[in-house]
Design a protein around this motif. Sequence first.
Motif, PDB file in Angstrom:
ATOM      1  N   ASP A   1       0.835  -1.208   0.000  1.00 10.88           N
ATOM      2  CA  ASP A   1       0.000   0.000   0.000  1.00 10.88           C
ATOM      3  C   ASP A   1       0.869   1.258   0.000  1.00 10.88           C
ATOM      4  O   ASP A   1       0.598   2.220  -0.731  1.00 10.88           O
TER       5      ASP A   1
ATOM      6  N   LYS B   1       2.388   1.989  -3.355  1.00 10.55           N
ATOM      7  CA  LYS B   1       1.413   2.559  -4.285  1.00 10.55           C
ATOM      8  C   LYS B   1       1.166   4.037  -4.003  1.00 10.55           C
ATOM      9  O   LYS B   1       1.008   4.843  -4.931  1.00 10.55           O
TER      10      LYS B   1
ATOM     11  N   GLU C   1      -4.608   1.983  -7.082  1.00  8.77           N
ATOM     12  CA  GLU C   1      -5.735   1.047  -7.119  1.00  8.77           C
ATOM     13  C   GLU C   1      -5.401  -0.205  -6.326  1.00  8.77           C
ATOM     14  O   GLU C   1      -4.250  -0.600  -6.202  1.00  8.77           O
ATOM     15  N   GLY C   2      -6.441  -0.836  -5.793  1.00 11.35           N
ATOM     16  CA  GLY C   2      -6.261  -2.098  -5.098  1.00 11.35           C
ATOM     17  C   GLY C   2      -5.552  -1.989  -3.762  1.00 11.35           C
ATOM     18  O   GLY C   2      -4.838  -2.918  -3.357  1.00 11.35           O
TER      19      GLY C   2
ATOM     20  N   GLU D   1      -4.916  -2.482  -0.030  1.00 12.44           N
ATOM     21  CA  GLU D   1      -5.367  -3.650   0.733  1.00 12.44           C
ATOM     22  C   GLU D   1      -5.790  -3.322   2.162  1.00 12.44           C
ATOM     23  O   GLU D   1      -6.726  -3.906   2.691  1.00 12.44           O
TER      24      GLU D   1
END
Length: 723
Positions: free
Chosen positions: A498, A501, A513-514, A516
């Motif tokens: 995370d 990102k 995106e995505g 967690e």
Amino acid sequence: MSNADFLKAERPEPTVIEGFDPEGPDRYFNRELSWLGFNWRVLEEAENEAVPLLERVRFLSISASNLDEFYTVRVAGLRELAQAGNTTPAADGLTPAEQLVKINEDARKLMARQQEVLSSLRDMMEAEGIGILSRKDLSKADKEALSKTFLDQIFPILSPLAIDPAHPFPFIANMGYCLAVELERRKDGNILKALLPIPSQIDRFVRLPAGERDHRFAFVEDVLLLHIDSLFPGYVLKDHFGFRVLRDSDLEVEEEAEDLVREFEVALKRRRRGEVVRLTVSASPPKGLRDIVMRELHVKEDEVIELEGMIGVGDTKELVLDQRPDLLWPQFTPRVPERVQDHDGDMFAAIRQKDMLLHHPYETFDMVVRFLNQAARDPDVVAIKNTLYRTSKNSPIVEALCEAAEDGKSVTALVELKARFDEAANIRQSRRLERAGAHVVYGFLDWKTHAKIATVVRREGDKLVTYSHWGTGNYHPITAKIYTDLSFFTCDPALGRDAAKVFNYLSGYANPEGLENLSISPHTLKPKLLEMIAAEAEHARRGRPAQIWAKMNSLIEADMIDALYEASQAGVKIDLVIRGICGLRPGVAGLSENIRVKSIVGRFLEHSRIACFGNGHGLPHEKCRVFMSSADWMGRNLNRRVETLVETHNPTVKAQIVSQILAANLADVAQSWVMQPDGHFVRAAVEDDETFRFSCHRFFMENPSLSGRGTAGASDVPQLTHR
């Protein structure tokens, strides 16, 4: 600690307000008036007999400095809107012009009260051997000592400025303090008008000779007036007054700036010359001089405040003397977590054992510095990334990042240039990091990056392990000594991904995106909080225990307030610890009868942001959901900044946040204020018996954080239990 008494306490009977419209703007309390209310609470700590004398002086100074910043930013913005004819009401229904009227009225009362408090504190300080002498009280020996100080330490820095056609009125910088003087030439009686700007490099209080334990001071303006013949030879003083200028300090940056750093450097120069938003003058100034100053500074009558007493009360911080520890808070040394000691100071080993949450300032911020220092010197570390919003002047964090970059490690630093009043310092830090070889990025032009994230990527065997730090406060070792904040260390792979990102988002605008285990603003953080509040309301409707505990600095975002109102009406029991601004009205019948709000103002500045949801089980409970964040619940944080909301899953970390940190905050009475439905706060009822004056700050100083316990105290860690 047991918080049973607080939890069992009946909520007060809801208040019925005649004519109140729960659907209209009345349901919000004004942001600016709420902030002023907070500053009144700060000032009232200067009157609190339970606080050591010089700490009371510090609170007085803080309340004055706070008010100055409020005028240079918030009032300046409202003034600009009002002058442009903007009549758009705030959430509470007040237009900019209407807000300015109410602010002015309350601020004038606050400044008058500051003078009363200062007078009272001066008497108490005098009784303790700390005297502030006026000109008439100075002895011959005092004046002789001041003459030497004046010639050696003050005279070389001064620049007396005549005011006449050959000498146009000079620029007076923001927070600049001046004496305006009218002089008569001895030989022919000609009149000279002049200014004596007092540079900020000169202390406001000039020391006088005193005994070993005593401390005596004179105001620097009195020293100047005593030596007017040295500054203007051949003249005598006819009249004078002091004045202080506050200017609009908000920054405007061009949207299409090609070089963001250069644009900010230009903007900082523009800020220095911002319009005057408040002129404070000493009482009964000579009209002619006053008119000249007002005309040249382009100030209207309603922007002038005549003050009986000391101008620039914020300068009283100089009187908080380290030489008088008997008049200060007892010394407190932050703890080193036992688990870090168990691992001989190895932060990576301590984090590998399990997630660790440190509660600053009770646990030392040096652990954050050690984390980055260790990373800089560890040959197995290949990359470090760090966000920098505010840092200290000689920042050990920046030092560690520079050392790592110079050692060949991949270092990325996100430096936020828009950190208000720290822009120039951050530009200097970014230049230094670039010289060391770090990749420096500045995030977004429109949004501040307020998230507090550091990651260290370390090669361990045949894999890369990411260690991450998530904070609620800045990477600033000085403020970390007085701000209460959380530092969460983990090597959880999901949070490592995370964090990567988020950094890619900051450096390359790649939408994260995505995620967690992380929500970020301005994309998913606010929706996540609204989702959690709505889920709690649904638990209440289905007859399950439903509870929310949250702690933040400010709550003003309308959607968040309305969601809390809706949850309250569904039966959710909501307890909020909000240090400063609160636009929500608690305890109003039909709107917020299940909401309680308190503010804690004491030795340490409450700064951590936490949100806990019972998740159908009430609080505390092992199945509750617990989040820590960098964001307050304000429009700017949720909609116009990059912020983080991290959910914690480790049982001990959850226990620490819910059963230790928040429970202690909710149980505090010694330094708590309770918000009333009309927006005002009243001091919590305190028992006469000291035993019952529970202080969360004292509790945290005396009890180590749960997740930092080592082998010696592991068996003592309590678990979350059903209520």
